[in-house]
Design a protein around this motif. Structure first.
Motif, PDB file in Angstrom:
ATOM      1  N   ASP A   1      -8.716   7.108   5.760  1.00 23.91           N
ATOM      2  CA  ASP A   1      -9.859   8.027   5.772  1.00 23.91           C
ATOM      3  C   ASP A   1     -10.258   8.413   7.199  1.00 23.91           C
ATOM      4  OD1 ASP A   1     -10.230   8.209   3.044  1.00 23.91           O
ATOM      5  OD2 ASP A   1     -11.672   6.546   2.951  1.00 23.91           O
TER       6      ASP A   1
ATOM      7  N   ASN B   1      -1.855  13.257   8.219  1.00 25.05           N
ATOM      8  CA  ASN B   1      -1.365  13.149   6.852  1.00 25.05           C
ATOM      9  C   ASN B   1      -1.487  11.705   6.402  1.00 25.05           C
ATOM     10  OD1 ASN B   1      -0.373  15.867   6.700  1.00 25.05           O
ATOM     11  ND2 ASN B   1       1.370  15.202   7.968  1.00 25.05           N
ATOM     12  N   SER B   2      -1.931  11.500   5.165  1.00 25.00           N
ATOM     13  CA  SER B   2      -2.031  10.116   4.726  1.00 25.00           C
ATOM     14  C   SER B   2      -1.863   9.973   3.226  1.00 25.00           C
ATOM     15  CB  SER B   2      -3.383   9.520   5.145  1.00 25.00           C
ATOM     16  OG  SER B   2      -4.430  10.218   4.522  1.00 25.00           O
ATOM     17  N   PHE B   3      -1.406   8.801   2.857  1.00 25.68           N
ATOM     18  CA  PHE B   3      -1.240   8.427   1.454  1.00 25.68           C
ATOM     19  C   PHE B   3      -1.992   7.114   1.298  1.00 25.68           C
ATOM     20  CE2 PHE B   3       1.867   8.773  -2.273  1.00 25.68           C
ATOM     21  CZ  PHE B   3       1.220   7.826  -3.044  1.00 25.68           C
ATOM     22  N   TYR B   4      -3.188   7.200   0.719  1.00 25.28           N
ATOM     23  CA  TYR B   4      -4.025   6.011   0.509  1.00 25.28           C
ATOM     24  C   TYR B   4      -3.567   5.421  -0.812  1.00 25.28           C
ATOM     25  CZ  TYR B   4      -8.491   3.551   1.523  1.00 25.28           C
ATOM     26  OH  TYR B   4      -9.458   2.631   1.853  1.00 25.28           O
ATOM     27  N   SER B   5      -2.749   4.396  -0.706  1.00 27.07           N
ATOM     28  CA  SER B   5      -2.030   3.887  -1.868  1.00 27.07           C
ATOM     29  C   SER B   5      -2.834   2.797  -2.574  1.00 27.07           C
ATOM     30  CB  SER B   5      -0.671   3.410  -1.357  1.00 27.07           C
ATOM     31  OG  SER B   5       0.008   2.632  -2.273  1.00 27.07           O
ATOM     32  N   ILE B   6      -2.180   1.866  -3.220  1.00 25.73           N
ATOM     33  CA  ILE B   6      -2.886   0.793  -3.919  1.00 25.73           C
ATOM     34  C   ILE B   6      -2.515  -0.560  -3.312  1.00 25.73           C
ATOM     35  CG2 ILE B   6      -3.368   2.002  -6.071  1.00 25.73           C
ATOM     36  CD1 ILE B   6      -0.812   0.912  -7.242  1.00 25.73           C
TER      37      ILE B   6
ATOM     38  N   PRO C   1       6.816   0.485  -0.535  1.00 27.34           N
ATOM     39  CA  PRO C   1       7.661   1.385  -1.336  1.00 27.34           C
ATOM     40  C   PRO C   1       7.278   2.850  -1.145  1.00 27.34           C
ATOM     41  CG  PRO C   1       6.333  -0.056  -2.760  1.00 27.34           C
ATOM     42  CD  PRO C   1       6.176  -0.551  -1.357  1.00 27.34           C
ATOM     43  N   VAL C   2       5.993   3.112  -0.985  1.00 28.82           N
ATOM     44  CA  VAL C   2       5.573   4.500  -0.759  1.00 28.82           C
ATOM     45  C   VAL C   2       6.111   4.992   0.577  1.00 28.82           C
ATOM     46  CG1 VAL C   2       3.588   6.007  -0.363  1.00 28.82           C
ATOM     47  CG2 VAL C   2       3.487   4.286  -2.181  1.00 28.82           C
TER      48      VAL C   2
ATOM     49  N   MET D   1       6.122   3.369  -7.335  1.00 29.07           N
ATOM     50  CA  MET D   1       5.492   3.713  -6.055  1.00 29.07           C
ATOM     51  C   MET D   1       6.417   4.588  -5.216  1.00 29.07           C
ATOM     52  SD  MET D   1       2.624   2.441  -6.624  1.00 29.07           S
ATOM     53  CE  MET D   1       1.847   2.887  -5.080  1.00 29.07           C
TER      54      MET D   1
ATOM     55  N   LEU E   1       6.164   8.082  -6.367  1.00 32.85           N
ATOM     56  CA  LEU E   1       4.972   8.772  -5.880  1.00 32.85           C
ATOM     57  C   LEU E   1       5.117   9.153  -4.404  1.00 32.85           C
ATOM     58  CD1 LEU E   1       2.165   6.770  -7.744  1.00 32.85           C
ATOM     59  CD2 LEU E   1       3.328   8.869  -8.421  1.00 32.85           C
TER      60      LEU E   1
ATOM     61  N   GLU F   1       0.031   0.580 -13.081  1.00 30.63           N
ATOM     62  CA  GLU F   1      -0.925   0.759 -11.993  1.00 30.63           C
ATOM     63  C   GLU F   1      -0.563   2.014 -11.194  1.00 30.63           C
ATOM     64  OE1 GLU F   1      -1.107  -2.256  -8.965  1.00 30.63           O
ATOM     65  OE2 GLU F   1      -3.188  -1.813  -8.492  1.00 30.63           O
ATOM     66  N   GLY F   2       0.737   2.213 -11.013  1.00 30.32           N
ATOM     67  CA  GLY F   2       1.201   3.414 -10.317  1.00 30.32           C
ATOM     68  C   GLY F   2       1.005   4.672 -11.152  1.00 30.32           C
TER      69      GLY F   2
ATOM     70  N   LEU G   1      -2.353   5.701 -10.560  1.00 28.62           N
ATOM     71  CA  LEU G   1      -2.427   6.312  -9.224  1.00 28.62           C
ATOM     72  C   LEU G   1      -1.915   7.749  -9.268  1.00 28.62           C
ATOM     73  CD1 LEU G   1      -2.879   6.248  -6.152  1.00 28.62           C
ATOM     74  CD2 LEU G   1      -0.642   5.154  -5.911  1.00 28.62           C
TER      75      LEU G   1
ATOM     76  N   ILE H   1      -0.260  13.244  -8.060  1.00 24.00           N
ATOM     77  CA  ILE H   1       1.142  13.393  -7.671  1.00 24.00           C
ATOM     78  C   ILE H   1       1.985  13.366  -8.939  1.00 24.00           C
ATOM     79  CG2 ILE H   1       3.067  12.400  -6.388  1.00 24.00           C
ATOM     80  CD1 ILE H   1       0.971  11.062  -4.576  1.00 24.00           C
TER      81      ILE H   1
ATOM     82  N   LYS I   1      -3.831  14.857   2.686  1.00 21.11           N
ATOM     83  CA  LYS I   1      -4.266  13.506   2.344  1.00 21.11           C
ATOM     84  C   LYS I   1      -4.295  13.328   0.833  1.00 21.11           C
ATOM     85  CE  LYS I   1      -7.139  12.203   6.341  1.00 21.11           C
ATOM     86  NZ  LYS I   1      -6.316  11.040   6.702  1.00 21.11           N
ATOM     87  N   VAL I   2      -3.556  12.325   0.345  1.00 18.42           N
ATOM     88  CA  VAL I   2      -3.672  11.956  -1.068  1.00 18.42           C
ATOM     89  C   VAL I   2      -4.318  10.579  -1.137  1.00 18.42           C
ATOM     90  CG1 VAL I   2      -1.752  13.354  -1.907  1.00 18.42           C
ATOM     91  CG2 VAL I   2      -1.318  11.027  -1.107  1.00 18.42           C
ATOM     92  N   ASN I   3      -4.973  10.295  -2.243  1.00 22.65           N
ATOM     93  CA  ASN I   3      -5.813   9.102  -2.264  1.00 22.65           C
ATOM     94  C   ASN I   3      -5.998   8.600  -3.690  1.00 22.65           C
ATOM     95  OD1 ASN I   3      -7.787   7.167  -1.757  1.00 22.65           O
ATOM     96  ND2 ASN I   3      -9.048   8.501  -0.480  1.00 22.65           N
ATOM     97  N   GLY I   4      -5.897   7.280  -3.855  1.00 22.32           N
ATOM     98  CA  GLY I   4      -6.122   6.656  -5.155  1.00 22.32           C
ATOM     99  C   GLY I   4      -7.568   6.271  -5.394  1.00 22.32           C
ATOM    100  N   TYR I   5      -8.364   6.294  -4.329  1.00 24.66           N
ATOM    101  CA  TYR I   5      -9.815   6.147  -4.504  1.00 24.66           C
ATOM    102  C   TYR I   5     -10.366   7.481  -4.993  1.00 24.66           C
ATOM    103  CZ  TYR I   5     -10.846   1.794  -1.855  1.00 24.66           C
ATOM    104  OH  TYR I   5     -10.974   0.496  -1.426  1.00 24.66           O
TER     105      TYR I   5
ATOM    106  N   ILE J   1     -10.573  12.535   1.169  1.00 20.95           N
ATOM    107  CA  ILE J   1     -11.237  11.385   1.799  1.00 20.95           C
ATOM    108  C   ILE J   1     -12.107  10.666   0.765  1.00 20.95           C
ATOM    109  CG2 ILE J   1     -12.998  10.758   3.516  1.00 20.95           C
ATOM    110  CD1 ILE J   1     -11.597  12.672   5.428  1.00 20.95           C
ATOM    111  N   THR J   2     -12.044   9.336   0.831  1.00 21.92           N
ATOM    112  CA  THR J   2     -12.747   8.494  -0.129  1.00 21.92           C
ATOM    113  C   THR J   2     -14.234   8.826  -0.204  1.00 21.92           C
ATOM    114  OG1 THR J   2     -11.211   6.748   0.447  1.00 21.92           O
ATOM    115  CG2 THR J   2     -13.209   6.080  -0.743  1.00 21.92           C
TER     116      THR J   2
END
Ligand SMILES: Cc1ncc(C[n+]2csc(CCOP(=O)(O)OP(=O)(O)O)c2C)c(N)n1
Ligand code: SF4
Ligand SMILES: [Mg+2]
Lengths: 283, 559
Positions: free
Chosen positions: A58, A63-68, A74-75, B247, B250, B273-274, B277, B283, B411-415, B422-423
């Motif tokens: 954030d 560029n970003s991938f906010y994963s889990i 792996p991402v 993952m 994605l 879980e993925g 996401l 995605i 920006k991609v985001n799981g939140y 952005i979260t």
């Protein structure tokens, strides 16, 4: 991209005194320096897990991938496979990367994907308010282990050396300049670059004074000598008192995953031709 | 069993070939299928095998008919036995005129015995060539000309062709003609597995990458794609586990690569879980979910339709998804293509819900390309500092860009996130973003209704309908034809095309749902949409219905 503000407008919620600020600063400076060298900031992708560390996604305006939780690697690996032109940096937590997603860490090293991993190793689960992690010392009293942990920590550097990592380093948020240099080296390294960053958690495991006393910059060490690297990695076991060396411990060159994949990849791009060819063989 | 020469011109025929694991029964079945294919028949092959590598009993049933078929019968006209079990275990499949051809060196039976051990020894051929020999004998017994064997072997037997032909000739010469199968005028078609149909459909739909961890019944998609990728420009990757599979898919999707993954229920558990996401980060990803008998490891190589509710609900939180259940190779091809296209247009996960019967069954296949619409993508975004990955648009679909784009932060985001990715935990944005996702589901449902998501077949004038989904379509089609019933097969199960389905059922006052599960998972789904069928036929022993079994069950229900 030309000079851009590398920090977003997102409100920063790290605790005062948190080592993550130092990592953010070092990373931002590194990206700016890369930009001056001609590495287009548009080509940089940051992948994070879940935890305090992961808020980097954030805060940095790239560029970003906010994963889990646990799944940065792996991402990050896939993004690099998809487009080797991208510069992929992963920020993971120690809970994230050494507990929840340890399998991916071993495999990233085994594959030698050309990505750079920063483990924000505060040796505690920050975001979930203070439980032990795989690098917490024996007896650590966290909220899930009020009487102290009953497991020794493992040494992530040894795991990485055993798994085939071609760049193994350690940094500390008490030594920002050295950390910044190490990150730059990691990004420049053509292969999987692993950097364990001893990060101060101001709220749940404040080791500032301890690190201040124990860390030193590694010099006169042959980082291309695997045996010497193993000895250096074992100098401190993340548990008992010992000098803690910072800097690059091991470096080797090996073809990357992407290089090997591109060498075996087919070249036909006409989908129609491929489908017809398969059906012809099945008739 | 039958002796003496009998000349009958048969227009439909079933052959069972059995042996122990390692005897190459699957390939032998394929060669038999190709003999019929050369003679103008449409074929279907069912392969039954336990989960082991050597030993055990394997068998394939090849059925040939004038019209396209997707099911086998309860009885067979020929049995080709490479082991004693093939004779002993299938007594119930024998009718008065069934002819058995068997390996006299191992098997005691009545019929045409061929001493495979002796022939292989004399020809200095390895044991696995026993099946070429028995196929030669079968061809003679079925009145198939030698040149058909030569043609088929030349195309389908990749190794040691001349030795295989020599061994087959010995079988051919050692047997006698028992009947003569008519040669039809239709030309040969490709014979492919459901797995291959899915793979080809994905490739046609624009697939860039396939990622999977081996698991029956979809492992063969991984093998097939890996083979195709030796010449075709496509990334095929087998990582450490299904969590990594999802993952990676994605990560690839974020970088602009159209990606599919393949697994079965156990692997899909690890992917959920993925999957969630994917729903949150928007995605696209396509999951090929090959069902097999569960729960848990269950019976790995046997079939089931017991993961429908799982596919519909997998993953935490609420997000739209596409779930399609093709019923044969052509539908598998078309809907794999469409799933990939729709998943990318609406930026949602898609599940191709198939099962062991479809995945590992072989079908005569004609390409339905001309019928598959090109879906296209939503309007593209212009890159630049103003780009927002989750821009709020009218139908919820945001323009999607992949890095690197000049002066553009993606920006991609799981939140829960704002438009720029952005979260946020702000109540108003959270609600807006939830509505954005719901809108995408509505838009997807709208497009689905124009894609023939429900197939209606059989007698459309009757007041009784069979409702089926997935691989039972083939057997249901035949039973509907025999009993004069309407057949309604919803292919898209999420978003369920409620109105199209109601139209398809209009005028019926009796509905029978056929499912290969115990709890009636399609019936549950239909009930949620106000459709309450009154009768059910269910099977849950890992075996697909044969035509006769289903016909008998349907007659009971109708009585
Ligand atoms: C699958 C899953 N399990 C648990 C959590 C809850 N969780 C969030 S952050 C976290 C631990 C974070 O610790 P670490 O990775 O060390 O990051 P830090 O906060 O210390 O930077 C956990 C357990 C989660 N988000 N997902
Ligand atoms: S909990 Fe620890 S790691 Fe998390 S922000 Fe606070 S100080 Fe930093
Ligand atoms: Mg931590």
């Amino acid at each position: 991209m030309n000079a851009r503000d590398l920090i977003t407008g997102a409100q920063n919620t790290w605790c005062p005194g948190c080592g993550n600020f130092v990592i953010q600063f070092a990373l931002k400076n590194t990206i700016a320096a890369l930009g001056k060298e001609g590495v287009d900031t548009d080509r940089i992708v940051l992948v994070t897990g879940i935890g305090c560390h992961a808020k980097m996604a954030d805060y940095l305006n790239i560029n970003s991938f906010y994963s889990i939780h646990g799944r940065t690697l792996p991402v990050a690996t896939a993004i690099k496979m998809a487009n080797p032109e991208l510069v992929v940096i992963a920020c993971a937590g120690d809970g994230d990367c050494y507990a929840e997603g340890l399998d991916h860490l071993v495999f990233a090293a085994k594959r030698n994907t050309d990505i750079t991993l920063l483990v924000h190793n505060n040796r505690v689960y920050g975001l979930t308010t203070g439980q032990y992690t795989p690098t917490s010392p024996l007896g650590f009293r966290g909220r899930s282990t009020p009487s102290g942990t009953v497991e020794e920590p493992f040494n992530p550097l040894e795991i990485m050396l055993a798994s085939g990592a071609t760049f193994v380093a350690r940094g500390c948020t008490r030594r920002m300049d050295l950390l910044q240099r190490t990150i730059m080296e990691g990004i420049r390294h053509p292969g999987f670059a692993f950097i364990d960053v001893l990060q101060v958690c101001a709220s749940y495991f404040n080791l500032s004074d301890y690190y201040e006393r124990s860390v030193y910059e590694i010099r006169d060490h042959d980082e291309r000598d695997f045996e010497a690297a193993c000895r250096k990695a074992r100098e401190w076991d993340y548990n008992t008192d010992a000098p803690i060396g910072l800097g690059t411990i091991y470096r080797a060159e090996r073809p990357t995953l992407e290089e090997r994949l591109s060498a075996v990849r087919g070249t036909e791009t006409d989908r129609e031709a491929t489908i017809r060819n398969v059906l012809e063989k099945r008739t | 069993m039958l002796f003496g020469v009998l000349f009958t011109f048969m227009e439909e025929l079933s052959v069972l070939i059995g042996g122990k694991a390692g005897d190459g029964i699957n390939s032998a079945g394929m060669v038999v299928a190709h003999l019929f294919n050369r003679m103008g028949y449409r074929v279907y092959m069912y392969f039954d095998y336990p989960s082991l590598i050597k030993g055990g009993h394997n068998f394939a049933i090849v059925r040939a008919a004038k019209e396209k078929i997707g099911a086998h019968r309860s009885q067979v006209d020929f049995i080709l036995a490479l082991n004693q079990d093939t004779i002993d275990f299938h007594q119930d499949m024998v009718h008065g005129k069934t002819v058995a051809l068997y390996d006299r060196s191992k098997v005691r039976a009545e019929g045409v015995g061929i001493d495979l051990a002796q022939i292989l020894k004399e020809e200095n051929a390895p044991p696995v060539m026993g099946n070429s020999c028995i196929i030669g004998a079968f061809a003679k017994a079925a009145g198939i000309e030698w040149k058909v064997i030569e043609e088929v072997f030349a195309r389908q037997v990749p190794k040691a062709l001349s030795l295989n032909l020599r061994v087959a000739r010995r079988g051919f010469d050692g047997a006698r003609e028992c009947c003569r199968i008519a040669t039809l005028t239709s030309s040969a078609l490709p014979v492919i597995s459901g797995n291959e149909a899915i793979g080809l459909g994905l490739i046609h739909g624009g697939l860039d990458a396939y990622v999977a961890y081996p698991m029956t019944p979809t492992s063969n998609i991984l093998h097939f794609m890996a083979e195709v990728a030796e010449s075709h420009d496509m990334l095929v990757f087998h990582p450490e586990n299904e969590i990594a599979v999802m993952m990676m898919a994605l990560g690839l999707g974020y970088a602009g690569k159209r990606t599919a993954v393949g697994t079965s229920g156990g692997g899909f558990c690890l992917m959920t879980e993925g999957l969630s996401l994917s729903g949150m980060s928007e995605i696209p990803v396509v999951v090929v979910l090959g069902q097999r008998a569960g729960p848990s490891t269950g019976m790995p190589t046997y079939t089931a339709q017991s993961d429908l509710q799982f596919a519909l609900h997998a993953g935490q939180g609420e997000f739209p998804r596409l779930v399609v259940a093709p019923g044969d190779a052509e539908q598998a091809y078309a809907w794999s293509d469409l799933s990939l296209q729709l998943s990318w247009k609406y930026q949602v996960p898609a599940v191709i819900l198939c099962d062991k019967t479809l995945c590992e069954g072989f079908y005569s296949f004609s390409r339905p390309d001309f019928k598959i619409p090109r879906i296209g993508l939503p309007p593209g975004a212009s890159p630049g500092p103003a780009y927002a990955r989750y821009h709020l648009s009218e139908n919820g679909v945001s323009p999607m860009l992949a890095p690197p784009r000049q002066d553009t932060v993606i920006k991609v985001n799981g939140y829960t996130h704002d438009q720029s990715g952005i979260t946020t935990e702000k109540a108003d944005i959270a609600a807006l973003m939830s509505e954005k996702r719901q809108k995408k589901g509505t838009a997807l449902a709208g497009e689905i209704s124009s894609l023939n998501p429900v197939v209606v077949d059989g007698d459309t004038g009757t007041d009784t309908a069979l409702i089926c989904w997935g691989s039972t379509t083939g057997v249901c089609r035949e039973v509907a034809a025999v009993l004069g019933l309407r057949l309604v097969q919803p292919i898209v199960l999420s978003p369920l095309p409620e109105k199209v389905l109601q139209d398809a059922l209009r005028g019926t006052d009796r509905q029978i749902v056929i499912e290969e599960n115990a709890e009636g998972q399609l019936a549950m789904l239909l009930a949620r949409h106000g459709i309450r069928p009154d009768s059910h036929i269910r099977r849950y022993d890992g075996r697909p219905f044969t035509v006769e079994e289903l016909e008998a069950r349907a007659r009971e229900v109708l009585a």
